[in-house]
Design a protein around this motif. Structure first.
Motif, PDB file in Angstrom:
ATOM      1  N   PHE A 207       0.860  -1.182   0.000  1.00  0.00           N
ATOM      2  CA  PHE A 207       0.000   0.000   0.000  1.00  0.00           C
ATOM      3  C   PHE A 207       0.898   1.235   0.000  1.00  0.00           C
ATOM      4  CE2 PHE A 207      -2.841  -3.210   1.515  1.00  0.00           C
ATOM      5  CZ  PHE A 207      -4.126  -2.791   1.185  1.00  0.00           C
ATOM      6  N   VAL A 210       0.018   3.581   5.249  1.00  0.00           N
ATOM      7  CA  VAL A 210      -0.482   2.668   6.265  1.00  0.00           C
ATOM      8  C   VAL A 210      -0.681   3.445   7.557  1.00  0.00           C
ATOM      9  CG1 VAL A 210       1.829   1.934   6.984  1.00  0.00           C
ATOM     10  CG2 VAL A 210      -0.127   0.453   7.409  1.00  0.00           C
ATOM     11  N   LEU A 241      -3.957   1.498   3.890  1.00  0.00           N
ATOM     12  CA  LEU A 241      -4.304   0.377   4.748  1.00  0.00           C
ATOM     13  C   LEU A 241      -4.453   0.907   6.173  1.00  0.00           C
ATOM     14  CD1 LEU A 241      -4.626  -2.646   5.450  1.00  0.00           C
ATOM     15  CD2 LEU A 241      -2.113  -2.755   5.643  1.00  0.00           C
ATOM     16  N   ALA A 266      -8.463   0.092   2.771  1.00  0.00           N
ATOM     17  CA  ALA A 266      -8.720  -1.244   3.315  1.00  0.00           C
ATOM     18  C   ALA A 266      -8.621  -1.190   4.832  1.00  0.00           C
ATOM     19  CB  ALA A 266      -7.711  -2.250   2.763  1.00  0.00           C
ATOM     20  N   GLU A 268      -8.305  -3.474   8.371  1.00  0.00           N
ATOM     21  CA  GLU A 268      -7.962  -4.783   8.924  1.00  0.00           C
ATOM     22  C   GLU A 268      -7.891  -4.671  10.448  1.00  0.00           C
ATOM     23  OE1 GLU A 268      -4.495  -6.576   7.266  1.00  0.00           O
ATOM     24  OE2 GLU A 268      -5.215  -6.425   5.176  1.00  0.00           O
TER      25      GLU A 268
END
Length: 400
Positions: A207, A210, A241, A266, A268
């Motif tokens: 990515f 982050v 991310l 994204a 997580e």
């Protein structure tokens, strides 16, 4: 048990009290537990029973063989409420049962429990140590909540034997809004283990950006999404991310979608940081307020390219490179800093962050952290021994 044994270097019985077994505060407690147990002290933990999930359970299980005083988990709510009385009684009973001579509170809630727990005295009772981790000190000065919490901190300071501030920033806020007082005070920076300076091997197809930490508005994440949208509008379709958990996860996902970033962001769950660093070209820390965040120390130690805001103790980590920090709440400045870092000559960028890594290595030693905390305890014991004895039947300021 006397608070000052004949041998001042004798092993201590240390009970760490904190609320949530998550994030940087938990890491700090885990590191201290390992260091203190290895030095021959008996250590135990008291923390919340409702937070942390499987990762906290796994970490506590790993620590169990080192915890001579065990682990007690009781419900602890983030905000004040009637349940605090039960938690206070539980902390007091645990301290009495294990014969703790140090109650070390971490964070606002843990600090309140450690200092207010009504431990029945033997001798002068345990000393009370307190490490703030931002929390109540991060409210906007002059706001009603800031005045309230600083008033509470002023009252609790009378029941504190030693303050162990993790940053000069929070120590300064304490002096400015609570007062200097006469309590023993130390600034003990968070420490980094030597293994954390090993280079991170970049993953394939990383990515661009982050983020690692709590998914909470105060971490500046809406501003980060606005900066990412501005970069997309400027023809830079970067991917982000976001790793962590928190109360604003759904709102952040909705904001990303509303900005047209649905496929570029994204999410997580929380996980160890080093593998995450390998999956991003640049780490971003857009916080509105911080004390001395471990994620910045960890990224800096690994020589990870890093964009962070100029808040709290982050300038203490960056040292001479603090001029590279960006103002909080400014999406344009954040976007500009990200673009400049991505556009920098790789050799120049790498040299810059290797220099930051070496600076962190020289100033943020885990061994020094452990030794300084124990030294702070001993200073607290000495100050207690010098204090006038309270009148018969009346508790001393930090031993009720």
């Amino acid at each position: 048990m006397s608070p000052t044994p004949p041998d001042a270097g004798a092993p201590r019985r240390i009970l760490h009290v904190f609320r949530a077994p998550v994030g940087g505060l938990f890491r700090h407690v885990v590191d201290l537990t390992r260091l203190q147990a290895a030095a021959g002290h008996a250590v135990g933990l008291v923390c919340d029973a409702t937070t942390g999930g499987a990762r906290a359970e796994q970490m506590l299980d790993t620590l169990a063989p080192m915890l001579a005083l065990g682990v007690l988990r009781v419900p602890m709510r983030r905000n004040p409420g009637p349940g605090d009385l039960a938690a206070l009684r539980a902390v007091a009973r645990r301290a009495e049962a294990v014969g703790a001579d140090v109650l070390h509170g971490h964070g606002a809630k843990g600090g309140a429990y450690a200092r207010l727990a009504p431990v029945r005295r033997v001798g002068c009772g345990p000393i009370r140590a307190y490490t703030p981790h931002g929390g109540s000190y991060n409210y906007r000065p002059g706001s009603p909540l800031h005045r309230l919490y600083m008033g509470v901190e002023g009252l609790l300071a009378r029941r504190t034997d030693v303050f162990l501030f993790e940053s000069a920033y929070v120590a300064g806020r304490h002096r400015a809004y609570v007062g200097p007082g006469r309590t023993v005070t130390r600034i003990v920076h968070n420490g980094i283990d030597e293994a954390e300076f090993a280079p991170v091997l970049r993953a394939e197809d990383p990515f661009d950006l982050v983020y690692v930490g709590e998914l909470r508005e105060a971490k500046g994440l809406p501003v980060l999404l606005d900066a990412l949208a501005a970069l997309h509008a400027a023809g830079r379709p970067l991917r982000l991310l976001m790793v962590g958990s928190g109360p604003d996860e759904a709102a952040l996902a909705a904001r990303a979608a509303a900005l047209g970033l649905g496929t570029a962001v994204a999410f997580e769950p929380a996980q160890p940081i080093r593998p995450v660093l390998a999956r991003g070209r640049v780490m971003v820390v857009p916080s509105f307020a911080e004390s001395l965040p471990y994620v910045v120390l960890e990224a800096a130690a690994a020589a990870q390219p890093l964009v962070a805001t100029d808040v709290g103790g982050i300038p203490e980590i960056f040292g001479d490179a603090a001029r590279d920090l960006v103002p909080p709440r400014d999406a344009g400045a954040l976007a500009g800093a990200v673009a400049r870092l991505l556009d920098a000559e790789p050799a120049v960028r790498d040299a810059r962050f290797r220099a930051l890594s070496e600076s962190v290595r020289a100033r943020f030693s885990m061994r020094s952290m452990g030794e300084s905390v124990l030294s702070g305890y001993e200073a607290g014991f000495r100050a207690r021994a010098r204090a006038p004895l309270p009148a018969a039947g009346r508790p001393g300021p930090a031993s009720a």
